[in-house]
Write an enzyme that holds these catalytic residues in place. Sequence first.
Site, PDB file in Angstrom:
ATOM      1  N   ASP A   1       0.936  -1.196   0.061  1.00 44.22           N
ATOM      2  CA  ASP A   1      -0.103   0.036   0.015  1.00 44.22           C
ATOM      3  C   ASP A   1       0.795   1.159   0.007  1.00 44.22           C
ATOM      4  O   ASP A   1       2.106   1.278  -0.059  1.00 44.22           O
ATOM      5  CB  ASP A   1      -1.106   0.090   1.345  1.00 44.22           C
ATOM      6  CG  ASP A   1      -0.135  -0.021   2.701  1.00 44.22           C
ATOM      7  OD1 ASP A   1       1.039   0.265   2.607  1.00 44.22           O
ATOM      8  OD2 ASP A   1      -0.861  -0.625   3.568  1.00 44.22           O
TER       9      ASP A   1
ATOM     10  N   LYS B   1       1.688  -7.176  -5.900  1.00 40.53           N
ATOM     11  CA  LYS B   1       0.870  -8.398  -5.808  1.00 40.53           C
ATOM     12  C   LYS B   1      -0.648  -8.388  -5.616  1.00 40.53           C
ATOM     13  O   LYS B   1      -1.034  -7.148  -5.129  1.00 40.53           O
ATOM     14  CB  LYS B   1       1.494  -9.227  -4.620  1.00 40.53           C
ATOM     15  CG  LYS B   1       1.274  -8.764  -3.136  1.00 40.53           C
ATOM     16  CD  LYS B   1       1.437  -9.631  -2.190  1.00 40.53           C
ATOM     17  CE  LYS B   1       1.304  -9.341  -0.751  1.00 40.53           C
ATOM     18  NZ  LYS B   1       0.661  -8.278  -0.256  1.00 40.53           N
TER      19      LYS B   1
ATOM     20  N   ARG C   1      -3.891 -10.563  -3.776  1.00 41.73           N
ATOM     21  CA  ARG C   1      -4.212 -11.800  -3.225  1.00 41.73           C
ATOM     22  C   ARG C   1      -5.949 -12.182  -3.558  1.00 41.73           C
ATOM     23  O   ARG C   1      -6.940 -11.465  -3.643  1.00 41.73           O
ATOM     24  CB  ARG C   1      -4.527 -11.125  -1.735  1.00 41.73           C
ATOM     25  CG  ARG C   1      -4.140 -12.365  -0.732  1.00 41.73           C
ATOM     26  CD  ARG C   1      -4.018 -11.678   0.551  1.00 41.73           C
ATOM     27  NE  ARG C   1      -2.711 -11.024   1.047  1.00 41.73           N
ATOM     28  CZ  ARG C   1      -1.519 -12.007   1.414  1.00 41.73           C
ATOM     29  NH1 ARG C   1      -1.508 -13.099   1.266  1.00 41.73           N
ATOM     30  NH2 ARG C   1      -0.572 -11.403   1.683  1.00 41.73           N
TER      31      ARG C   1
ATOM     32  N   ASP D   1       3.910 -15.959   7.114  1.00 41.08           N
ATOM     33  CA  ASP D   1       2.766 -17.149   7.947  1.00 41.08           C
ATOM     34  C   ASP D   1       3.121 -18.599   6.928  1.00 41.08           C
ATOM     35  O   ASP D   1       4.045 -19.303   7.337  1.00 41.08           O
ATOM     36  CB  ASP D   1       1.541 -16.698   7.701  1.00 41.08           C
ATOM     37  CG  ASP D   1       0.448 -17.713   8.279  1.00 41.08           C
ATOM     38  OD1 ASP D   1       0.857 -18.742   8.755  1.00 41.08           O
ATOM     39  OD2 ASP D   1      -0.846 -17.425   8.277  1.00 41.08           O
TER      40      ASP D   1
ATOM     41  N   ALA E   1       4.517 -18.077   3.930  1.00 37.34           N
ATOM     42  CA  ALA E   1       5.709 -17.825   3.165  1.00 37.34           C
ATOM     43  C   ALA E   1       5.264 -17.886   1.489  1.00 37.34           C
ATOM     44  O   ALA E   1       6.046 -17.857   0.537  1.00 37.34           O
ATOM     45  CB  ALA E   1       6.842 -18.863   3.314  1.00 37.34           C
ATOM     46  N   GLY E   2       4.101 -18.080   1.134  1.00 38.87           N
ATOM     47  CA  GLY E   2       3.683 -18.138  -0.258  1.00 38.87           C
ATOM     48  C   GLY E   2       3.823 -16.611  -0.745  1.00 38.87           C
ATOM     49  O   GLY E   2       4.598 -16.696  -1.998  1.00 38.87           O
TER      50      GLY E   2
END
Length: 145
Positions: free
Chosen positions: A2, A26, A28, A56, A58-59
């Site tokens: 952001d 990216k 989501r 979390d 790691a994706g």
Amino acid sequence: PDVGGVARARAFAKKLNDAPLAIVDKRRSAHNVSEVMNLIGDVRGKVAVLVDDMIDTAGTITNAAKALHAEGAREVYACASHAVFSDPAVQRLSSGVFHEVIVTNTIPVAPDKVFPELTILSVANLLGETIWRVYNAASVQALRD
């Protein structure tokens, strides 16, 4: 990131002797699912440092690292404050896309989640100094400078 994330990235790059800045854009599509859409900036032949608040599964950070390597980054480092490390994080982080993964000990990392590229930094001194400064009515802001 952001708008605030871009500003923090610029400030971090400035602290690194005005290092060049690249941004990974990216999207989501669902919780814990992200897709790298664009890489803004030139990373060819450079060392890239990815900074996030937590890792979390790691994706997201692994997809970003793969995109950086695809665009010619020489090495990729991952840095995060909080190591959640839900499965399959360890497999992703130790897959060879990162030269080093640096996290703090704000969340204890279980022994079975430790891997060779992982460095865990203690926040004990920072927390102790912060408590001391608050108790003594001293500036906490000075810790950030």
